[in-house]
Write a protein that holds these residues in place. Sequence first.
Motif, PDB file in Angstrom:
ATOM      1  N   GLN B  33       0.807  -1.207   0.000  1.00  0.00           N
ATOM      2  CA  GLN B  33       0.000   0.000   0.000  1.00  0.00           C
ATOM      3  C   GLN B  33       0.846   1.265   0.000  1.00  0.00           C
ATOM      4  O   GLN B  33       0.398   2.323  -0.432  1.00  0.00           O
ATOM      5  CB  GLN B  33      -0.862  -0.051   1.259  1.00  0.00           C
ATOM      6  CG  GLN B  33      -2.080   0.767   1.198  1.00  0.00           C
ATOM      7  CD  GLN B  33      -2.685   0.888   2.561  1.00  0.00           C
ATOM      8  OE1 GLN B  33      -2.065   0.609   3.577  1.00  0.00           O
ATOM      9  NE2 GLN B  33      -3.917   1.329   2.600  1.00  0.00           N
ATOM     10  N   ALA B  34       2.065   1.142   0.524  1.00  0.00           N
ATOM     11  CA  ALA B  34       2.939   2.312   0.638  1.00  0.00           C
ATOM     12  C   ALA B  34       3.794   2.514  -0.613  1.00  0.00           C
ATOM     13  O   ALA B  34       4.625   3.407  -0.665  1.00  0.00           O
ATOM     14  CB  ALA B  34       3.828   2.175   1.867  1.00  0.00           C
ATOM     15  N   LYS B  35       3.587   1.684  -1.630  1.00  0.00           N
ATOM     16  CA  LYS B  35       4.349   1.860  -2.863  1.00  0.00           C
ATOM     17  C   LYS B  35       3.893   3.147  -3.563  1.00  0.00           C
ATOM     18  O   LYS B  35       2.792   3.633  -3.332  1.00  0.00           O
ATOM     19  CB  LYS B  35       4.174   0.639  -3.764  1.00  0.00           C
ATOM     20  CG  LYS B  35       4.901  -0.589  -3.185  1.00  0.00           C
ATOM     21  CD  LYS B  35       4.826  -1.796  -4.089  1.00  0.00           C
ATOM     22  CE  LYS B  35       5.558  -2.967  -3.429  1.00  0.00           C
ATOM     23  NZ  LYS B  35       5.448  -4.209  -4.212  1.00  0.00           N
ATOM     24  N   PRO B  36       4.747   3.689  -4.433  1.00  0.00           N
ATOM     25  CA  PRO B  36       4.422   4.999  -5.031  1.00  0.00           C
ATOM     26  C   PRO B  36       3.077   4.987  -5.764  1.00  0.00           C
ATOM     27  O   PRO B  36       2.777   4.058  -6.514  1.00  0.00           O
ATOM     28  CB  PRO B  36       5.554   5.237  -6.030  1.00  0.00           C
ATOM     29  CG  PRO B  36       6.656   4.315  -5.628  1.00  0.00           C
ATOM     30  CD  PRO B  36       6.041   3.172  -4.894  1.00  0.00           C
ATOM     31  N   THR B  37       2.301   6.015  -5.547  1.00  0.00           N
ATOM     32  CA  THR B  37       1.037   6.188  -6.261  1.00  0.00           C
ATOM     33  C   THR B  37       1.319   6.450  -7.736  1.00  0.00           C
ATOM     34  O   THR B  37       2.186   7.261  -8.061  1.00  0.00           O
ATOM     35  CB  THR B  37       0.272   7.388  -5.671  1.00  0.00           C
ATOM     36  OG1 THR B  37       0.178   7.204  -4.247  1.00  0.00           O
ATOM     37  CG2 THR B  37      -1.116   7.516  -6.267  1.00  0.00           C
ATOM     38  N   ILE B  38       0.604   5.755  -8.615  1.00  0.00           N
ATOM     39  CA  ILE B  38       0.672   6.098 -10.045  1.00  0.00           C
ATOM     40  C   ILE B  38      -0.737   6.436 -10.505  1.00  0.00           C
ATOM     41  O   ILE B  38      -1.710   6.241  -9.761  1.00  0.00           O
ATOM     42  CB  ILE B  38       1.316   4.978 -10.898  1.00  0.00           C
ATOM     43  CG1 ILE B  38       0.489   3.692 -10.877  1.00  0.00           C
ATOM     44  CG2 ILE B  38       2.738   4.694 -10.425  1.00  0.00           C
ATOM     45  CD1 ILE B  38       1.039   2.590 -11.799  1.00  0.00           C
ATOM     46  N   GLY B  39      -0.857   6.938 -11.702  1.00  0.00           N
ATOM     47  CA  GLY B  39      -2.166   7.391 -12.193  1.00  0.00           C
ATOM     48  C   GLY B  39      -3.138   6.234 -12.387  1.00  0.00           C
ATOM     49  O   GLY B  39      -2.731   5.114 -12.700  1.00  0.00           O
ATOM     50  N   HIS B  40      -4.420   6.509 -12.222  1.00  0.00           N
ATOM     51  CA  HIS B  40      -5.438   5.457 -12.359  1.00  0.00           C
ATOM     52  C   HIS B  40      -5.673   5.085 -13.819  1.00  0.00           C
ATOM     53  O   HIS B  40      -6.391   4.141 -14.108  1.00  0.00           O
ATOM     54  CB  HIS B  40      -6.742   5.865 -11.675  1.00  0.00           C
ATOM     55  CG  HIS B  40      -7.304   7.168 -12.164  1.00  0.00           C
ATOM     56  ND1 HIS B  40      -6.690   8.368 -11.919  1.00  0.00           N
ATOM     57  CD2 HIS B  40      -8.402   7.457 -12.890  1.00  0.00           C
ATOM     58  CE1 HIS B  40      -7.397   9.334 -12.471  1.00  0.00           C
ATOM     59  NE2 HIS B  40      -8.438   8.818 -13.069  1.00  0.00           N
ATOM     60  N   ASP B  42      -2.795   5.015 -15.853  1.00  0.00           N
ATOM     61  CA  ASP B  42      -1.447   4.598 -16.268  1.00  0.00           C
ATOM     62  C   ASP B  42      -1.522   3.170 -16.806  1.00  0.00           C
ATOM     63  O   ASP B  42      -2.153   2.305 -16.196  1.00  0.00           O
ATOM     64  CB  ASP B  42      -0.536   4.662 -15.025  1.00  0.00           C
ATOM     65  CG  ASP B  42       0.943   4.507 -15.365  1.00  0.00           C
ATOM     66  OD1 ASP B  42       1.308   3.524 -16.035  1.00  0.00           O
ATOM     67  OD2 ASP B  42       1.729   5.377 -14.952  1.00  0.00           O
ATOM     68  N   LEU B  44       0.429   0.765 -16.681  1.00  0.00           N
ATOM     69  CA  LEU B  44       0.884  -0.237 -15.709  1.00  0.00           C
ATOM     70  C   LEU B  44      -0.174  -0.475 -14.640  1.00  0.00           C
ATOM     71  O   LEU B  44      -0.336  -1.585 -14.137  1.00  0.00           O
ATOM     72  CB  LEU B  44       2.200   0.204 -15.061  1.00  0.00           C
ATOM     73  CG  LEU B  44       3.377   0.334 -16.027  1.00  0.00           C
ATOM     74  CD1 LEU B  44       4.616   0.843 -15.296  1.00  0.00           C
ATOM     75  CD2 LEU B  44       3.675  -1.010 -16.697  1.00  0.00           C
ATOM     76  N   PHE B  45      -0.908   0.581 -14.296  1.00  0.00           N
ATOM     77  CA  PHE B  45      -1.966   0.422 -13.303  1.00  0.00           C
ATOM     78  C   PHE B  45      -3.107  -0.408 -13.877  1.00  0.00           C
ATOM     79  O   PHE B  45      -3.687  -1.267 -13.208  1.00  0.00           O
ATOM     80  CB  PHE B  45      -2.476   1.783 -12.827  1.00  0.00           C
ATOM     81  CG  PHE B  45      -3.463   1.658 -11.694  1.00  0.00           C
ATOM     82  CD1 PHE B  45      -3.017   1.269 -10.438  1.00  0.00           C
ATOM     83  CD2 PHE B  45      -4.810   1.897 -11.877  1.00  0.00           C
ATOM     84  CE1 PHE B  45      -3.907   1.116  -9.387  1.00  0.00           C
ATOM     85  CE2 PHE B  45      -5.706   1.755 -10.839  1.00  0.00           C
ATOM     86  CZ  PHE B  45      -5.261   1.366  -9.577  1.00  0.00           C
ATOM     87  N   VAL B 260      -6.059   4.131  -5.719  1.00  0.00           N
ATOM     88  CA  VAL B 260      -4.888   3.429  -6.265  1.00  0.00           C
ATOM     89  C   VAL B 260      -4.158   2.578  -5.223  1.00  0.00           C
ATOM     90  O   VAL B 260      -3.962   1.372  -5.409  1.00  0.00           O
ATOM     91  CB  VAL B 260      -3.919   4.460  -6.903  1.00  0.00           C
ATOM     92  CG1 VAL B 260      -2.621   3.817  -7.329  1.00  0.00           C
ATOM     93  CG2 VAL B 260      -4.609   5.148  -8.087  1.00  0.00           C
ATOM     94  N   ASN B 261      -3.761   3.205  -4.117  1.00  0.00           N
ATOM     95  CA  ASN B 261      -2.940   2.462  -3.155  1.00  0.00           C
ATOM     96  C   ASN B 261      -3.724   1.380  -2.428  1.00  0.00           C
ATOM     97  O   ASN B 261      -3.184   0.315  -2.112  1.00  0.00           O
ATOM     98  CB  ASN B 261      -2.301   3.427  -2.145  1.00  0.00           C
ATOM     99  CG  ASN B 261      -1.299   4.340  -2.820  1.00  0.00           C
ATOM    100  OD1 ASN B 261      -1.682   5.153  -3.663  1.00  0.00           O
ATOM    101  ND2 ASN B 261      -0.030   4.190  -2.488  1.00  0.00           N
ATOM    102  N   ALA B 262      -5.004   1.619  -2.177  1.00  0.00           N
ATOM    103  CA  ALA B 262      -5.827   0.581  -1.556  1.00  0.00           C
ATOM    104  C   ALA B 262      -5.948  -0.613  -2.508  1.00  0.00           C
ATOM    105  O   ALA B 262      -5.964  -1.771  -2.073  1.00  0.00           O
ATOM    106  CB  ALA B 262      -7.204   1.137  -1.207  1.00  0.00           C
ATOM    107  N   TYR B 264      -3.608  -1.523  -4.656  1.00  0.00           N
ATOM    108  CA  TYR B 264      -2.331  -2.262  -4.515  1.00  0.00           C
ATOM    109  C   TYR B 264      -2.461  -3.268  -3.360  1.00  0.00           C
ATOM    110  O   TYR B 264      -1.991  -4.403  -3.451  1.00  0.00           O
ATOM    111  CB  TYR B 264      -1.169  -1.345  -4.121  1.00  0.00           C
ATOM    112  CG  TYR B 264      -0.706  -0.289  -5.076  1.00  0.00           C
ATOM    113  CD1 TYR B 264      -1.106  -0.255  -6.408  1.00  0.00           C
ATOM    114  CD2 TYR B 264       0.194   0.685  -4.653  1.00  0.00           C
ATOM    115  CE1 TYR B 264      -0.631   0.729  -7.271  1.00  0.00           C
ATOM    116  CE2 TYR B 264       0.680   1.662  -5.504  1.00  0.00           C
ATOM    117  CZ  TYR B 264       0.258   1.693  -6.802  1.00  0.00           C
ATOM    118  OH  TYR B 264       0.740   2.676  -7.641  1.00  0.00           O
TER     119      TYR B 264
END
Lengths: 378, 378
Positions: B33-40, B42, B44-45, B260-262, B264
């Motif tokens: 969850q603490a990994k870098p936020t990327i665009g929704h 993106d 890769l996302f 995003v992070n949730a 992940y």
Amino acid sequence: MLPAPFIEPFSPPRRILMGPGPSDVYPEVLAAQAKPTIGHLDPLFVEMMDELKALIQYAFQTNNEMTMAVSAPGSAGMETCFVNLVEPGEKVIVCRNGVFGERMRQNVERVGGVAVVVDNEWGEAVDTDQVASALAANPDAKFLAFVHAETSTGALSDAKALCALAKQHDCLSIVDAVTSLGGVELLVDEWGIDAIYSGSQKCLSCVPGLSPVSFSPAAVAKLKARKTPVQSWFLDQTLVMGYWDASSDGKRSYHHTAPVNALYALHESLRLLAAEGLELAWQRHADMHQVLRHGLQRLGLKFVVAEACRLPQLNAVYIPEGIDDAKIRKQLLENYNLEIGAGLGALSGKAWRIGLMGFGARRENVALCLKALEEVLA
Amino acid sequence: MLPAPFIEPFSPPRRILMGPGPSDVYPEVLAAQAKPTIGHLDPLFVEMMDELKALIQYAFQTNNEMTMAVSAPGSAGMETCFVNLVEPGEKVIVCRNGVFGERMRQNVERVGGVAVVVDNEWGEAVDTDQVASALAANPDAKFLAFVHAETSTGALSDAKALCALAKQHDCLSIVDAVTSLGGVELLVDEWGIDAIYSGSQKCLSCVPGLSPVSFSPAAVAKLKARKTPVQSWFLDQTLVMGYWDASSDGKRSYHHTAPVNALYALHESLRLLAAEGLELAWQRHADMHQVLRHGLQRLGLKFVVAEACRLPQLNAVYIPEGIDDAKIRKQLLENYNLEIGAGLGALSGKAWRIGLMGFGARRENVALCLKALEEVLA
């Protein structure tokens, strides 16, 4: 049994987020979010929520008791305002100058309200004269709804003047502050805003997924006087507040399981905003915008929005003639790890949206963005 | 300007979470969850989301195309099912044997449906004979809704039999799997479940805030055949799926900014579940429950639910005569950093709820819980 998929851990790259949000998240916020989960009724968590409420009140500049974070993104914050306040058949003047004004209209219709739309062109601010005429022509209107900072275009509207008009006509104001909160002046109590919502992932530089909201005493009175039940159980503020505010016996009643770690993150991001101070944060956004603006103009890029109502934190510029939109954004992402935003709705394929939001509004981001654009447009 | 509150960073203690959820979160999930936020949006996302969908399908044991995570807690997952499927005036048989069956009834009413309630006592499973009678007596019913694993009591109902009954009577089944997913057998396709929702914070041992949901092709057909619009914009699955599923041109349309992070975190927790394997996870819950059960019975504690329908992952036991509920839970929390759950609704003040969920279902937790209870009850 269906077989288990074999999937590797996800390892996102370190992007520089200069789109319309999510924005660059403060490192302290990512770290806060990874702290151990505790129970949503743990006394220590409940204390944290009291602090969080005070921090949201500060960010909104309000003393409103009904101030909290909706456990879902800004769109749910929008729906929270409409679903709690507007009853079937009630008339709402909706200002539409981009995607989110139109979304407000859809919300009004879905709760059974009657939307009277005041249209302005994409990229323009909401026209206060048109709103005054609409209010005069619709004496039965109960609400005025508008977007303070249109994320789809980068236009800033005069929330103070619009809320004053609403008051003159005995309307409650419903304000979208998703992109404005923390980035430009916003004074909920002083301007007389009745219901406001924002998002965690713009100028607060928190992770996406939460929506700070606040209702004035007049909005709370309207909610309490409803003749029909709120159609959403999840967003019913009369139920949610049983958890956010201890009742007279000091107990909090369970409504839903709060998104504990996301709330840690919001607490930390608002704490950082309070430590910087709102006025300094607003000034920083304005300053960074000036640096970016000069650079973009030197590159020959033209702004969608006139200077007078241009948001510092969202810079929409027209894509130059003959330039391949998707290809440029792909190069920025793949070669520079830089995300800028595509155009949305009417501006799709016609404009880019460059965000300078919260932690993202700093010199190194502006410099990188300008140099990378210079290189890929060369 | 209202002054900025001075607030310290929040430092939660390391609790051992053995209540009804949130459960102990996997360390890997907190780290993810603490990994870098990327665009929704993106690329890769978007790949990560495809993996996430496959992982949710595995956990639910379904090939349903309409499978995703609602960007809000389990209660919003519940509302997603009712608000999308039930149209005004439609009849729903609702089984009520605890808090969440009653919440389902409220959801039916808020969407304008007609709820026919089949009641069982708190702590009992849903009675299939009563449901069969209700279905026979209400040939116009369109849905059967029930809770697979009642979090308020710890009772497991026979989802397979109930869904078979629903099918016999041409009803779609709506199933609450908030506490069952990952903890006990659950076979969505094989049992013919039409709409199901769960929560991230129970046996998935993810952070709270997301709700995996899945709709069968029959449920999707019902949704597509609606005569009235879905009353919620935020939860309208026809809009949400434009983001979760690429349309024919491979593009995803923006609906709301994904958390995003949730996501992940959910990806990582479901990945860990897939790596362990569902059957082994179910067995681990059953095994740990046996160890806990023997220990609790040696302490003289009595279960609320009969053995035949007792959930391994949620153990409700009566508070012994003369024992101060709140005082004991406070001692466990303050002296052992151990959270167990209070009773809810009809069991408030009468029972404790001890969770053995996901990462929490391991020997060291059971041993700590038994020893701490022995000491505070001595």
